[in-house]
Design a protein around this motif. Sequence first.
Motif, mmCIF file in Angstrom:
data_model
loop_
_atom_site.group_PDB
_atom_site.id
_atom_site.type_symbol
_atom_site.label_atom_id
_atom_site.label_comp_id
_atom_site.label_asym_id
_atom_site.label_seq_id
_atom_site.Cartn_x
_atom_site.Cartn_y
_atom_site.Cartn_z
ATOM 1 N N ARG A 91 0.859 -1.187 0.000
ATOM 2 C CA ARG A 91 0.000 0.000 0.000
ATOM 3 C C ARG A 91 0.889 1.229 0.000
ATOM 4 O O ARG A 91 2.049 1.171 0.368
ATOM 5 N N LYS A 92 0.310 2.323 -0.369
ATOM 6 C CA LYS A 92 1.039 3.596 -0.364
ATOM 7 C C LYS A 92 1.100 4.120 1.065
ATOM 8 O O LYS A 92 0.516 5.142 1.383
ATOM 9 N N GLN A 93 1.800 3.400 1.920
ATOM 10 C CA GLN A 93 1.852 3.743 3.338
ATOM 11 C C GLN A 93 3.280 4.056 3.766
ATOM 12 O O GLN A 93 4.234 3.644 3.112
ATOM 13 N N ALA A 134 10.328 -0.793 1.186
ATOM 14 C CA ALA A 134 10.865 -0.165 -0.024
ATOM 15 C C ALA A 134 9.807 -0.162 -1.132
ATOM 16 O O ALA A 134 9.625 0.839 -1.823
ATOM 17 N N ALA A 135 9.107 -1.271 -1.286
ATOM 18 C CA ALA A 135 8.054 -1.362 -2.308
ATOM 19 C C ALA A 135 6.948 -0.351 -2.021
ATOM 20 O O ALA A 135 6.463 0.326 -2.938
ATOM 21 N N ASN A 136 6.554 -0.226 -0.776
ATOM 22 C CA ASN A 136 5.512 0.736 -0.419
ATOM 23 C C ASN A 136 5.969 2.170 -0.676
ATOM 24 O O ASN A 136 5.189 3.012 -1.119
ATOM 25 N N TYR A 137 7.234 2.448 -0.422
ATOM 26 C CA TYR A 137 7.783 3.772 -0.724
ATOM 27 C C TYR A 137 7.687 4.042 -2.227
ATOM 28 O O TYR A 137 7.270 5.123 -2.654
ATOM 29 N N LEU A 138 8.073 3.046 -3.026
ATOM 30 C CA LEU A 138 8.020 3.217 -4.479
ATOM 31 C C LEU A 138 6.588 3.403 -4.968
ATOM 32 O O LEU A 138 6.337 4.233 -5.845
ATOM 33 N N LEU A 139 5.660 2.675 -4.395
ATOM 34 C CA LEU A 139 4.251 2.848 -4.770
ATOM 35 C C LEU A 139 3.769 4.247 -4.402
ATOM 36 O O LEU A 139 3.013 4.867 -5.139
ATOM 37 N N ARG A 140 4.238 4.745 -3.260
ATOM 38 C CA ARG A 140 3.823 6.063 -2.780
ATOM 39 C C ARG A 140 4.422 7.186 -3.616
ATOM 40 O O ARG A 140 3.795 8.225 -3.819
ATOM 41 N N THR A 141 5.640 6.991 -4.126
ATOM 42 C CA THR A 141 6.335 8.064 -4.841
ATOM 43 C C THR A 141 6.359 7.860 -6.351
ATOM 44 O O THR A 141 7.033 8.618 -7.054
ATOM 45 N N TYR A 142 5.645 6.871 -6.841
ATOM 46 C CA TYR A 142 5.647 6.564 -8.275
ATOM 47 C C TYR A 142 5.346 7.821 -9.087
ATOM 48 O O TYR A 142 4.510 8.627 -8.709
ATOM 49 N N ASP A 155 18.157 -1.733 -2.414
ATOM 50 C CA ASP A 155 16.903 -2.288 -1.881
ATOM 51 C C ASP A 155 15.710 -1.842 -2.716
ATOM 52 O O ASP A 155 14.802 -2.620 -2.990
ATOM 53 N N TYR A 156 15.720 -0.576 -3.111
ATOM 54 C CA TYR A 156 14.614 -0.056 -3.924
ATOM 55 C C TYR A 156 14.615 -0.668 -5.316
ATOM 56 O O TYR A 156 13.554 -0.918 -5.883
ATOM 57 N N LEU A 157 15.782 -0.927 -5.846
ATOM 58 C CA LEU A 157 15.855 -1.553 -7.162
ATOM 59 C C LEU A 157 15.341 -2.993 -7.114
ATOM 60 O O LEU A 157 14.570 -3.416 -7.977
ATOM 61 N N TYR A 158 15.737 -3.738 -6.093
ATOM 62 C CA TYR A 158 15.194 -5.091 -5.910
ATOM 63 C C TYR A 158 13.668 -5.041 -5.800
ATOM 64 O O TYR A 158 12.956 -5.817 -6.424
ATOM 65 N N ALA A 159 13.182 -4.112 -4.985
ATOM 66 C CA ALA A 159 11.736 -3.996 -4.782
ATOM 67 C C ALA A 159 11.025 -3.615 -6.073
ATOM 68 O O ALA A 159 9.963 -4.158 -6.390
ATOM 69 N N VAL A 213 7.387 -4.859 -10.626
ATOM 70 C CA VAL A 213 7.109 -5.030 -12.058
ATOM 71 C C VAL A 213 6.760 -6.483 -12.329
ATOM 72 O O VAL A 213 5.775 -6.775 -13.017
ATOM 73 N N ALA A 214 7.542 -7.404 -11.784
ATOM 74 C CA ALA A 214 7.325 -8.827 -12.047
ATOM 75 C C ALA A 214 5.992 -9.336 -11.501
ATOM 76 O O ALA A 214 5.423 -10.269 -12.039
ATOM 77 N N THR A 215 5.474 -8.702 -10.462
ATOM 78 C CA THR A 215 4.186 -9.111 -9.879
ATOM 79 C C THR A 215 3.030 -8.254 -10.370
ATOM 80 O O THR A 215 1.930 -8.320 -9.807
ATOM 81 N N ASN A 216 3.273 -7.463 -11.395
ATOM 82 C CA ASN A 216 2.239 -6.575 -11.967
ATOM 83 C C ASN A 216 1.683 -5.586 -10.953
ATOM 84 O O ASN A 216 0.530 -5.194 -11.037
ATOM 85 N N SER A 217 2.498 -5.183 -10.007
ATOM 86 C CA SER A 217 2.064 -4.197 -9.008
ATOM 87 C C SER A 217 2.314 -2.775 -9.500
ATOM 88 O O SER A 217 1.733 -1.832 -8.984
ATOM 89 N N ILE A 218 3.203 -2.642 -10.474
ATOM 90 C CA ILE A 218 3.459 -1.376 -11.148
ATOM 91 C C ILE A 218 3.357 -1.671 -12.640
ATOM 92 O O ILE A 218 3.946 -2.627 -13.135
ATOM 93 N N THR A 219 2.636 -0.825 -13.331
ATOM 94 C CA THR A 219 2.416 -1.020 -14.758
ATOM 95 C C THR A 219 3.611 -0.513 -15.564
ATOM 96 O O THR A 219 4.135 0.569 -15.281
ATOM 97 N N VAL A 220 4.000 -1.311 -16.538
ATOM 98 C CA VAL A 220 5.099 -0.939 -17.426
ATOM 99 C C VAL A 220 4.526 -0.782 -18.818
ATOM 100 O O VAL A 220 3.778 -1.635 -19.287
ATOM 101 N N THR A 221 4.869 0.334 -19.451
ATOM 102 C CA THR A 221 4.415 0.554 -20.829
ATOM 103 C C THR A 221 5.595 0.428 -21.774
ATOM 104 O O THR A 221 6.746 0.584 -21.359
ATOM 105 N N ALA A 222 5.304 0.176 -23.007
ATOM 106 C CA ALA A 222 6.366 -0.065 -24.011
ATOM 107 C C ALA A 222 7.254 1.099 -24.223
ATOM 108 O O ALA A 222 7.247 2.143 -23.899
#
Length: 99
Positions: free
Chosen positions: A45-47, A59-67, A81-85, A90-99
Amino acid sequence: MTQTKNKHVTELIKFAKERFENFSDAETQEVFLTIKEAKARGLLRKQPPDRCLNQYVNAANYLLRTYSTHEFAEALTKNIDYLYAYIALVATNSITVTA
């Protein structure tokens, strides 16, 4: 769409190996499993950081919050850590990637 995501993940891993000499494929897999489980449990979550959560989930939540902000891009280049997250998001489709 899956092909775009897979290509993006491959490019991210290549970048990570160039940017961080201690980047690990094994750690990438472990973080992926952690983020996948966190997503299944509703912990992504963006928490703000939660000391009860794993560092990669925070780290993932930070990235979701600051996307889509400069803070997001800055985090990816400064902290492994943020790069791993991000790769896991991306691999879990939690952030959308466009071409």
